[in-house]
Design a protein around this motif. Structure first.
Motif, mmCIF file in Angstrom:
data_model
loop_
_atom_site.group_PDB
_atom_site.id
_atom_site.type_symbol
_atom_site.label_atom_id
_atom_site.label_comp_id
_atom_site.label_asym_id
_atom_site.label_seq_id
_atom_site.Cartn_x
_atom_site.Cartn_y
_atom_site.Cartn_z
ATOM 1 N N ILE A 120 1.126 -0.896 0.075
ATOM 2 C CA ILE A 120 0.182 0.066 -0.068
ATOM 3 C C ILE A 120 0.585 0.945 0.066
ATOM 4 C CG2 ILE A 120 -1.853 0.857 1.069
ATOM 5 C CD1 ILE A 120 -2.540 -1.454 2.215
ATOM 6 N N ASP A 121 0.966 2.256 -0.746
ATOM 7 C CA ASP A 121 1.232 3.223 -1.779
ATOM 8 C C ASP A 121 1.563 4.127 0.086
ATOM 9 O OD1 ASP A 121 3.373 2.332 -3.043
ATOM 10 O OD2 ASP A 121 2.179 3.105 -4.687
ATOM 11 N N GLY A 122 -0.198 4.515 0.403
ATOM 12 C CA GLY A 122 -0.793 5.712 1.460
ATOM 13 C C GLY A 122 -0.038 4.985 2.775
ATOM 14 N N SER A 123 -0.253 6.408 3.038
ATOM 15 C CA SER A 123 0.022 6.274 4.952
ATOM 16 C C SER A 123 -1.170 6.117 5.702
ATOM 17 C CB SER A 123 0.654 7.721 5.065
ATOM 18 O OG SER A 123 -0.330 8.708 5.119
ATOM 19 N N PRO A 124 -1.368 5.843 6.651
ATOM 20 C CA PRO A 124 -2.283 5.085 7.765
ATOM 21 C C PRO A 124 -2.762 6.236 7.648
ATOM 22 C CG PRO A 124 -0.415 4.638 8.560
ATOM 23 C CD PRO A 124 0.609 4.957 7.394
ATOM 24 N N GLY A 125 -2.482 7.624 7.747
ATOM 25 C CA GLY A 125 -3.227 8.760 7.946
ATOM 26 C C GLY A 125 -3.840 9.208 6.876
ATOM 27 N N GLU A 126 -4.224 8.452 5.823
ATOM 28 C CA GLU A 126 -4.555 8.900 4.712
ATOM 29 C C GLU A 126 -6.032 8.362 4.641
ATOM 30 O OE1 GLU A 126 -1.438 8.366 1.292
ATOM 31 O OE2 GLU A 126 -0.947 10.326 0.870
ATOM 32 N N PHE A 127 -6.014 6.644 4.972
ATOM 33 C CA PHE A 127 -6.640 6.116 5.010
ATOM 34 C C PHE A 127 -7.598 6.552 6.020
ATOM 35 C CE2 PHE A 127 -3.929 3.739 3.292
ATOM 36 C CZ PHE A 127 -4.483 2.492 2.370
ATOM 37 N N LEU A 128 -7.061 6.603 8.199
ATOM 38 C CA LEU A 128 -7.817 7.546 8.473
ATOM 39 C C LEU A 128 -8.811 8.773 8.111
ATOM 40 C CD1 LEU A 128 -5.698 7.025 11.557
ATOM 41 C CD2 LEU A 128 -7.660 5.436 11.140
ATOM 42 N N LEU A 129 -7.825 9.442 7.208
ATOM 43 C CA LEU A 129 -8.856 10.851 6.550
ATOM 44 C C LEU A 129 -10.068 10.659 6.247
ATOM 45 C CD1 LEU A 129 -8.584 13.880 6.087
ATOM 46 C CD2 LEU A 129 -7.374 13.490 3.913
ATOM 47 N N VAL A 130 -9.229 9.117 4.491
ATOM 48 C CA VAL A 130 -11.164 9.490 3.820
ATOM 49 C C VAL A 130 -11.724 8.181 5.043
ATOM 50 C CG1 VAL A 130 -11.411 7.540 1.960
ATOM 51 C CG2 VAL A 130 -8.994 8.670 2.055
ATOM 52 N N LEU A 131 -11.576 7.313 5.484
ATOM 53 C CA LEU A 131 -12.654 6.559 6.736
ATOM 54 C C LEU A 131 -13.166 8.216 7.383
ATOM 55 C CD1 LEU A 131 -12.967 4.015 7.743
ATOM 56 C CD2 LEU A 131 -11.682 4.429 9.465
ATOM 57 N N GLY A 132 -12.358 9.867 8.059
ATOM 58 C CA GLY A 132 -13.244 9.950 8.561
ATOM 59 C C GLY A 132 -14.379 10.807 7.545
ATOM 60 N N ILE A 133 -13.360 11.078 6.368
ATOM 61 C CA ILE A 133 -14.228 11.613 5.509
ATOM 62 C C ILE A 133 -15.721 11.090 5.217
ATOM 63 C CG2 ILE A 133 -14.784 12.259 3.259
ATOM 64 C CD1 ILE A 133 -11.882 13.458 3.378
ATOM 65 N N LEU A 134 -15.783 9.482 4.252
ATOM 66 C CA LEU A 134 -16.827 8.851 5.015
ATOM 67 C C LEU A 134 -17.947 8.879 6.106
ATOM 68 C CD1 LEU A 134 -15.474 5.912 2.691
ATOM 69 C CD2 LEU A 134 -17.153 7.701 2.137
ATOM 70 N N GLY A 135 -16.931 9.220 7.373
ATOM 71 C CA GLY A 135 -17.715 9.112 8.931
ATOM 72 C C GLY A 135 -18.727 10.056 8.839
ATOM 73 N N ALA A 136 -18.160 11.181 8.273
ATOM 74 C CA ALA A 136 -18.546 12.292 8.698
ATOM 75 C C ALA A 136 -19.924 12.739 7.701
ATOM 76 C CB ALA A 136 -17.559 13.376 8.172
ATOM 77 N N PHE A 137 -20.155 11.930 6.308
ATOM 78 C CA PHE A 137 -20.666 11.798 5.655
ATOM 79 C C PHE A 137 -22.047 10.782 6.112
ATOM 80 C CE2 PHE A 137 -18.665 14.129 1.951
ATOM 81 C CZ PHE A 137 -19.501 14.118 0.997
ATOM 82 N N LEU A 138 -21.226 9.435 6.560
ATOM 83 C CA LEU A 138 -22.909 9.050 6.992
ATOM 84 C C LEU A 138 -23.547 9.305 8.526
ATOM 85 C CD1 LEU A 138 -24.039 5.879 7.110
ATOM 86 C CD2 LEU A 138 -21.892 4.947 8.788
ATOM 87 N N LEU A 139 -22.576 10.123 9.128
ATOM 88 C CA LEU A 139 -22.948 10.607 10.285
ATOM 89 C C LEU A 139 -24.401 11.471 10.209
ATOM 90 C CD1 LEU A 139 -23.097 11.112 13.567
ATOM 91 C CD2 LEU A 139 -21.343 12.643 13.042
ATOM 92 N N ALA A 140 -24.125 13.114 9.285
ATOM 93 C CA ALA A 140 -25.118 13.991 7.872
ATOM 94 C C ALA A 140 -25.824 13.741 7.880
ATOM 95 C CB ALA A 140 -24.037 14.282 7.178
#
Length: 181
Positions: A120-140
């Motif tokens: 995986i070329d991405g850092s764990p922070g990038e995955f957490l950011l994308v997961l956080g964005i999806l989580g924010a959409f789900l919460l909204a």
């Protein structure tokens, strides 16, 4: 299951009108066209039949994934018309959220349990950011789909006022006279 993840919930509206009259009143305020008809201010968009009702509020040209939709049907019990159905979120938005969460989960699962076979070329922070964005959409989405949210109450109010029999079945709107301000 969609109730827990996306906030969909069942509703039932009672009418003092007959089923055919309730269908007629709801049809009178709904616009089935994709493009808004000139000079017509539709309160709801979608279609209404006795066996299938699909309605939402708002501009049909602007896609709002947080806009609740009503899907249901009319039934008659003890001479009373009932409109039973569900308040649901947009299907395409549900699919988009689910696909994103499943893909991220698969990537994280692969990275944790198959570390030698996955690069995986991405850092764990990038995955957490994308997961956080999806989580924010789900919460909204969950907040927008609450029964007490303004979007849901507005949709329910228009449906109830149409089928309750309290409003006159009249779509006439007088136009101002020429030269009057």
């Amino acid at each position: 299951m969609t109730h827990y993840l996306f906030g969909d919930f069942s509703v039932e509206y009672r009418s003092s009108l007959s089923v055919s009259e309730a269908v007629g009143r709801l049809t009178a305020i709904a616009d089935e066209s994709i493009l808004p008809a000139p000079g017509r201010d539709a309160l709801l968009h979608g279609y209404v039949t006795r066996h299938e009702v699909f309605l939402h509020q708002g501009n049909t040209l602007f896609i709002n994934p947080f806009r609740p939709r009503f899907m249901g049907a009319f039934v008659e019990e003890d001479g009373v018309a009932l409109l039973r159905g569900r308040i649901v979120a947009m299907r395409l938005f549900k699919v988009w959220l689910s696909a994103g969460i499943l893909m991220l989960s698969a990537i994280i699962f692969s990275a944790v349990f198959l570390p030698r076979h996955v690069h995986i070329d991405g850092s764990p922070g990038e995955f957490l950011l994308v997961l956080g964005i999806l989580g924010a959409f789900l919460l909204a989405l969950r907040i927008a789909m609450l029964p007490a949210s303004p979007l849901v109450r507005s949709l329910e109010g228009v449906i109830l006022s149409a089928i309750s029999g309290e409003r006159p079945n009249n779509s006439f709107k007088p136009k101002p006279l020429r030269g009057s301000a």
